[in-house]
Design an enzyme around this catalytic site. Structure first.
Site, PDB file in Angstrom:
ATOM      1  N   HIS A 194      -1.536   4.848   6.200  1.00 42.15           N
ATOM      2  CA  HIS A 194      -0.506   5.641   5.652  1.00 42.15           C
ATOM      3  C   HIS A 194      -0.654   7.214   5.491  1.00 42.15           C
ATOM      4  CE1 HIS A 194       1.529   1.590   4.383  1.00 42.15           C
ATOM      5  NE2 HIS A 194       1.798   1.803   5.754  1.00 42.15           N
ATOM      6  N   THR A 233      -2.654  -4.824  -3.050  1.00 41.75           N
ATOM      7  CA  THR A 233      -1.556  -4.732  -2.432  1.00 41.75           C
ATOM      8  C   THR A 233      -0.523  -5.780  -2.369  1.00 41.75           C
ATOM      9  OG1 THR A 233      -0.632  -4.309  -0.213  1.00 41.75           O
ATOM     10  CG2 THR A 233      -2.647  -5.558  -0.040  1.00 41.75           C
TER      11      THR A 233
HETATM   12  C1  BJW Z   1      -3.649  -4.511  -9.091  1.00 39.36           C
HETATM   13  C2  BJW Z   1      -4.119  -3.723 -10.065  1.00 39.36           C
HETATM   14  C3  BJW Z   1      -5.495  -3.787 -10.578  1.00 39.36           C
HETATM   15  C4  BJW Z   1      -1.965  -3.396  -9.824  1.00 39.36           C
HETATM   16  N1  BJW Z   1      -6.351  -4.577  -9.823  1.00 39.36           N
HETATM   17  N2  BJW Z   1      -4.712  -5.231  -8.477  1.00 39.36           N
HETATM   18  C5  BJW Z   1      12.807  -5.519   7.207  1.00 39.36           C
HETATM   19  C6  BJW Z   1      11.671  -6.507   7.432  1.00 39.36           C
HETATM   20  C7  BJW Z   1      10.402  -6.125   7.952  1.00 39.36           C
HETATM   21  C8  BJW Z   1       9.859  -4.866   7.803  1.00 39.36           C
HETATM   22  C9  BJW Z   1      11.060  -3.732   7.773  1.00 39.36           C
HETATM   23  C10 BJW Z   1      12.388  -4.146   7.387  1.00 39.36           C
HETATM   24  N3  BJW Z   1      12.930  -2.946   7.115  1.00 39.36           N
HETATM   25  C11 BJW Z   1      12.243  -1.942   7.336  1.00 39.36           C
HETATM   26  C12 BJW Z   1      10.920  -2.510   7.656  1.00 39.36           C
HETATM   27  C13 BJW Z   1       9.666  -1.711   8.064  1.00 39.36           C
HETATM   28  C14 BJW Z   1       9.076  -0.981   6.823  1.00 39.36           C
HETATM   29  C15 BJW Z   1       8.750  -2.055   5.667  1.00 39.36           C
HETATM   30  O1  BJW Z   1       8.131  -2.759   5.632  1.00 39.36           O
HETATM   31  N4  BJW Z   1       9.924  -2.020   4.685  1.00 39.36           N
HETATM   32  C16 BJW Z   1       9.658  -3.142   3.823  1.00 39.36           C
HETATM   33  C17 BJW Z   1       9.588  -2.529   2.345  1.00 39.36           C
HETATM   34  C18 BJW Z   1      10.704  -4.272   4.052  1.00 39.36           C
HETATM   35  N5  BJW Z   1       7.937  -0.482   7.213  1.00 39.36           N
HETATM   36  C19 BJW Z   1       7.840   0.614   7.765  1.00 39.36           C
HETATM   37  O2  BJW Z   1       8.764   1.560   7.896  1.00 39.36           O
HETATM   38  C20 BJW Z   1       6.376   1.284   8.328  1.00 39.36           C
HETATM   39  N6  BJW Z   1       6.511   1.552   9.535  1.00 39.36           N
HETATM   40  C21 BJW Z   1       6.815   0.689  10.648  1.00 39.36           C
HETATM   41  O3  BJW Z   1       7.024  -0.377  10.523  1.00 39.36           O
HETATM   42  O4  BJW Z   1       6.791   1.373  11.893  1.00 39.36           O
HETATM   43  C22 BJW Z   1       7.340   0.383  13.030  1.00 39.36           C
HETATM   44  C23 BJW Z   1       8.737   1.084  13.287  1.00 39.36           C
HETATM   45  C24 BJW Z   1       8.671   2.620  13.619  1.00 39.36           C
HETATM   46  C25 BJW Z   1       9.860   2.965  13.682  1.00 39.36           C
HETATM   47  C26 BJW Z   1      10.935   2.196  13.975  1.00 39.36           C
HETATM   48  C27 BJW Z   1      10.685   0.609  13.568  1.00 39.36           C
HETATM   49  C28 BJW Z   1       9.701   0.231  13.308  1.00 39.36           C
HETATM   50  C29 BJW Z   1       5.776   2.611   7.363  1.00 39.36           C
HETATM   51  C30 BJW Z   1       5.610   2.176   6.105  1.00 39.36           C
HETATM   52  C31 BJW Z   1       5.359   3.390   5.334  1.00 39.36           C
HETATM   53  C32 BJW Z   1       4.960   3.143   3.920  1.00 39.36           C
HETATM   54  N7  BJW Z   1       4.946   4.164   3.221  1.00 39.36           N
HETATM   55  C33 BJW Z   1       4.608   4.257   1.890  1.00 39.36           C
HETATM   56  C34 BJW Z   1       4.780   5.588   1.181  1.00 39.36           C
HETATM   57  C35 BJW Z   1       3.824   6.737   1.725  1.00 39.36           C
HETATM   58  C36 BJW Z   1       2.739   6.837   1.239  1.00 39.36           C
HETATM   59  C37 BJW Z   1       2.779   7.367  -0.152  1.00 39.36           C
HETATM   60  O5  BJW Z   1       3.746   7.932  -0.757  1.00 39.36           O
HETATM   61  O6  BJW Z   1       2.015   6.941  -0.960  1.00 39.36           O
HETATM   62  O7  BJW Z   1       3.239   3.715   1.628  1.00 39.36           O
HETATM   63  S1  BJW Z   1       5.675   3.063   0.712  1.00 39.36           S
HETATM   64  C38 BJW Z   1       4.256   2.609  -0.337  1.00 39.36           C
HETATM   65  O8  BJW Z   1       4.160   1.027  -0.144  1.00 39.36           O
HETATM   66  C39 BJW Z   1       3.008   3.262   0.347  1.00 39.36           C
HETATM   67  C40 BJW Z   1       2.017   2.144   0.246  1.00 39.36           C
HETATM   68  O9  BJW Z   1       1.007   2.453   0.954  1.00 39.36           O
HETATM   69  C41 BJW Z   1       3.017   0.921   0.539  1.00 39.36           C
HETATM   70  C42 BJW Z   1       2.319  -0.282   0.197  1.00 39.36           C
HETATM   71  O10 BJW Z   1       2.157  -0.323  -1.406  1.00 39.36           O
HETATM   72  P1  BJW Z   1       1.216  -1.171  -2.064  1.00 39.36           P
HETATM   73  O11 BJW Z   1      -0.100  -0.581  -1.766  1.00 39.36           O
HETATM   74  O12 BJW Z   1       0.979  -2.611  -1.793  1.00 39.36           O
HETATM   75  O13 BJW Z   1       1.616  -1.055  -3.500  1.00 39.36           O
HETATM   76  P2  BJW Z   1       2.435  -1.904  -4.458  1.00 39.36           P
HETATM   77  O14 BJW Z   1       2.849  -1.104  -5.552  1.00 39.36           O
HETATM   78  O15 BJW Z   1       3.522  -2.672  -3.679  1.00 39.36           O
HETATM   79  O16 BJW Z   1       1.382  -3.173  -4.886  1.00 39.36           O
HETATM   80  C43 BJW Z   1       0.355  -2.936  -5.823  1.00 39.36           C
HETATM   81  C44 BJW Z   1      -0.489  -4.249  -5.878  1.00 39.36           C
HETATM   82  O17 BJW Z   1      -1.509  -4.165  -6.688  1.00 39.36           O
HETATM   83  C45 BJW Z   1       0.504  -5.297  -6.870  1.00 39.36           C
HETATM   84  O18 BJW Z   1       0.570  -6.559  -5.997  1.00 39.36           O
HETATM   85  C46 BJW Z   1      -0.370  -5.479  -8.267  1.00 39.36           C
HETATM   86  O19 BJW Z   1      -0.188  -6.766  -8.494  1.00 39.36           O
HETATM   87  C47 BJW Z   1      -1.682  -4.813  -7.671  1.00 39.36           C
HETATM   88  N8  BJW Z   1      -2.360  -4.476  -8.864  1.00 39.36           N
HETATM   89  N9  BJW Z   1      -2.899  -3.053 -10.517  1.00 39.36           N
HETATM   90  C48 BJW Z   1      -5.900  -5.250  -8.736  1.00 39.36           C
HETATM   91  N10 BJW Z   1      -5.743  -3.033 -11.564  1.00 39.36           N
END
Ligand code: BJW
Length: 227
Positions: free
Chosen positions: A105, A172
């Protein structure tokens, strides 16, 4: 030692003081993601998006790696058959000593020209009036993958998962694709799958094995079992 692909998320950096996205009080409970994490939001209000990422960059640069980052650095240093993929934009894996981390990302410490795609080290504070050092256009952005954009290094990541014996997701939520689908690719290819998280993620049975608890405790303990 087996071929291992490790995917980390915001939970691995949570105990370094960097906020997660979807937990209680997480970033997406305070900010409208369509305004700060989409190309459309950036086109509407680049000042707002730069301010959001300037604050995130300051937090990330001021944070220190924790015991989970260090344990993964030890694992990657002592074993060249481990690929560490992160969704995180911070550089805490690198500062703990991991080399070759795949940032799917993007990276908060890097800047990207939206016109010519030139990349360079981001200054601590970015601004819409900054010009690209290569083409001179005022179109600089953080080198981050926003919603609707294609994550980086996908071919390499999927090839590694398909060849791995073990796939591990750490800290995640499994809500954002394509990363959320990696466990299914691993299972289909015959790899063992392991989730390490504060608590189990909502869809039961996706992983063969689940370890729960804070990453600073669970990750070093798991890494120790591999040696
Ligand atoms: C602990 C803890 C501790 C806490 N110990 N654990 C409908 C259906 C399916 C897919 C889609 C849809 N509509 C749109 C989409 C696609 C979309 C998507 O998935 N959306 C969903 C939300 C539905 N995805 C995209 O758009 C991606 N691109 C793509 O699909 O390209 C293909 C395409 C291109 C063009 C057209 C069409 C398709 C791109 C995704 C980009 C994500 N960007 C972000 C922000 C940018 C980076 C930033 O600012 O930092 O990335 S969003 C945000 O979420 C960030 C993260 O990397 C990402 C994942 O989050 P993460 O890391 O999982 O964090 P959390 O908060 O969700 O979870 C934390 C976890 O830690 C929890 O489980 C806690 O329990 C745990 N935890 N403390 C251990 N101490």
């Amino acid at each position: 030692m087996v071929g291992i692909v490790i995917l980390t998320g915001a939970g691995v950096s949570a105990e370094s003081g960097l906020g997660t996205f979807r937990d209680k009080g997480g970033l997406w409970t305070k900010y409208d993601l369509s305004e700060v994490a989409t190309p459309e939001g950036f086109a509407r209000n680049p000042q707002l998006v730069h301010a959001f990422y300037n604050a995130r960059r300051a937090n990330a640069l001021d944070a220190a790696p924790n015991a989970a980052h260090s344990a993964l650095a030890r694992l990657t240093a002592e074993n060249d058959d481990v690929l560490l993929v992160t969704q995180n934009i911070d550089d805490l894996h690198e500062r703990a000593g991991s080399n070759g981390v795949v940032h799917m990302h993007g990276e908060i410490t890097r800047a990207l020209c939206a016109v010519c795609e030139y990349r360079w080290d981001a200054p601590r504070v970015m601004d819409p009036v900054d010009t690209c050092p290569d083409c001179g256009t005022k179109a600089t952005r953080p080198d981050i993958v926003w919603f609707g954009e294609m994550p980086y290094h996908m071919d390499r990541i999927i090839a590694a998962i398909e060849a791995a014996d073990l796939f591990v997701a750490i800290g995640t939520s499994g809500e954002v694709y394509p990363a959320a689908g990696f466990v299914d690719i691993a299972s289909t290819a015959g790899a063992e799958t392991l989730e390490i998280n504060l608590e189990p993620t909502p869809v039961p049975g996706r992983f063969d094995r689940v370890i729960t608890g804070p990453a600073t405790e669970t990750v070093p303990a798991w890494v120790e079992t591999l040696f």
